[in-house]
Design an enzyme around this catalytic site. Sequence first.
Site, PDB file in Angstrom:
ATOM      1  N   ASP A 114       0.442  -1.015   0.061  1.00  0.00           N
ATOM      2  CA  ASP A 114      -0.087   0.030   0.341  1.00  0.00           C
ATOM      3  C   ASP A 114       0.410   1.164  -0.220  1.00  0.00           C
ATOM      4  O   ASP A 114       0.075   2.078   0.155  1.00  0.00           O
ATOM      5  CB  ASP A 114      -1.136  -0.031   1.060  1.00  0.00           C
ATOM      6  CG  ASP A 114      -1.950  -0.778   0.558  1.00  0.00           C
ATOM      7  OD1 ASP A 114      -2.947  -1.596  -0.366  1.00  0.00           O
ATOM      8  OD2 ASP A 114      -2.112  -1.297   2.222  1.00  0.00           O
ATOM      9  N   ASP A 147      -6.428  -4.357  -6.084  1.00  0.00           N
ATOM     10  CA  ASP A 147      -5.296  -3.264  -5.637  1.00  0.00           C
ATOM     11  C   ASP A 147      -4.148  -3.066  -5.994  1.00  0.00           C
ATOM     12  O   ASP A 147      -3.890  -1.444  -6.228  1.00  0.00           O
ATOM     13  CB  ASP A 147      -6.325  -3.387  -4.118  1.00  0.00           C
ATOM     14  CG  ASP A 147      -6.941  -3.229  -3.692  1.00  0.00           C
ATOM     15  OD1 ASP A 147      -7.694  -4.714  -4.074  1.00  0.00           O
ATOM     16  OD2 ASP A 147      -7.268  -3.503  -3.075  1.00  0.00           O
TER      17      ASP A 147
END
Length: 408
Positions: free
Chosen positions: A122, A182
């Site tokens: 992330d 993602d």
Amino acid sequence: MSITKPVLVLVLFLMLACNSTKKEVSTTDSAVFNSDKVLQQNATKMKEVAASLTNFDSFPRNVKNNKTDWDFVGVTDWCSGFWPGALWYAYEASGDEQIKVQAEKFTAPLKTIAYTPADNHDIGFMVYCSYGNGYRLTGNEEYKEILLAAADTLATLYNPTVGTILSWPSQKHKFKYNTIIDNMMNLELLFWAAKNGGDQKLYDLAKSHAEKTMQHIVRKDDAVYHVGSFDEETGEFLRGYTHQGYATESMWARGQGWGVYGFAVAYRETGDKAFLDTAIRLADHYMDRLPEDKIPFWDFDDPKIPNAPRDASAAAVVACGMYELAGLVKDEALKKKYIDAATSYVEALSSKEYLSGDVNQALLLHSTGHYPKNSEIDVPIVYADYYYMEALVRLNKLNKTNSAVVMK
């Protein structure tokens, strides 16, 4: 010539009818969606909220049901970059120096992410959304150094045998070597770094990651798995999973959005037409299955539909992805198709059903985070606001230039 009473009545009736018609047209015209007005209102609201916050290493994440104020997370939460990123969009839209100062204050604490060993994928969300937008708007050289360091840190999760970035080291016991859809969104940091003084290998591994995701995580039905599991020693694809969707073979709305946007960016950066074709497939499949009101249910295959929660965040992500796609396709009909679709999503999000107004500190209502874990269901979530602001900024630029805007 004198006018008889019946004729006079008729004339008055026609005059009233004309005035009524004019008034009706005027009302309709004033109701035309004004993206700049909404954007400026959002910027003002964010400025007021930011001014009330004093802990710059605490970042808004969600607003719980029946609450009005944001709940906060720390620097290492995967959502930490979205609030400063949204503030940068607010500054871009308004030119307000006070918002710039707030964006700088909330961006600064995230520096540590670039220089801390990576424990998840992330880093792009955390650093590129914050420092990336900050650098794009200010040219601050310190921001550039931090972005380059963050890209190198993210690259440490790359496995050349598998050809992808490991998404969740902590979940290897459950999914083995895993890569999630993602993660397509974090490749932009690597592509950017390769063009701005970073090692060329960053481009190569980002392209490899996109290729492997396209081959294994994009399904034949034009939807995506959330998670792809690989054999770490041989690189073999083992199987697809869901983690936040309804089922492995269902269509998780936000995951589809990550795919549309991520593959559009991969095409923009590489020129590989297979990425463009993939983004188009995913976008068209999303459009084909979308409800009439333009906001998806959290998963398109939840059997509880129409009594399933919506996901405004997915609509915002897809809107950005389709604006990006519109700036890349050559065919004018396709370009219009994606611009019109994205704009209809932004308009739906800006309606009274989804725009929070005075209800709470967020911009958007009705997002769904992790339904299977009963987490963040039908609440405001910060990444919905981030991508909503991005979509509005894109739409405003499009309206001013009359051409789709590629944000890089």
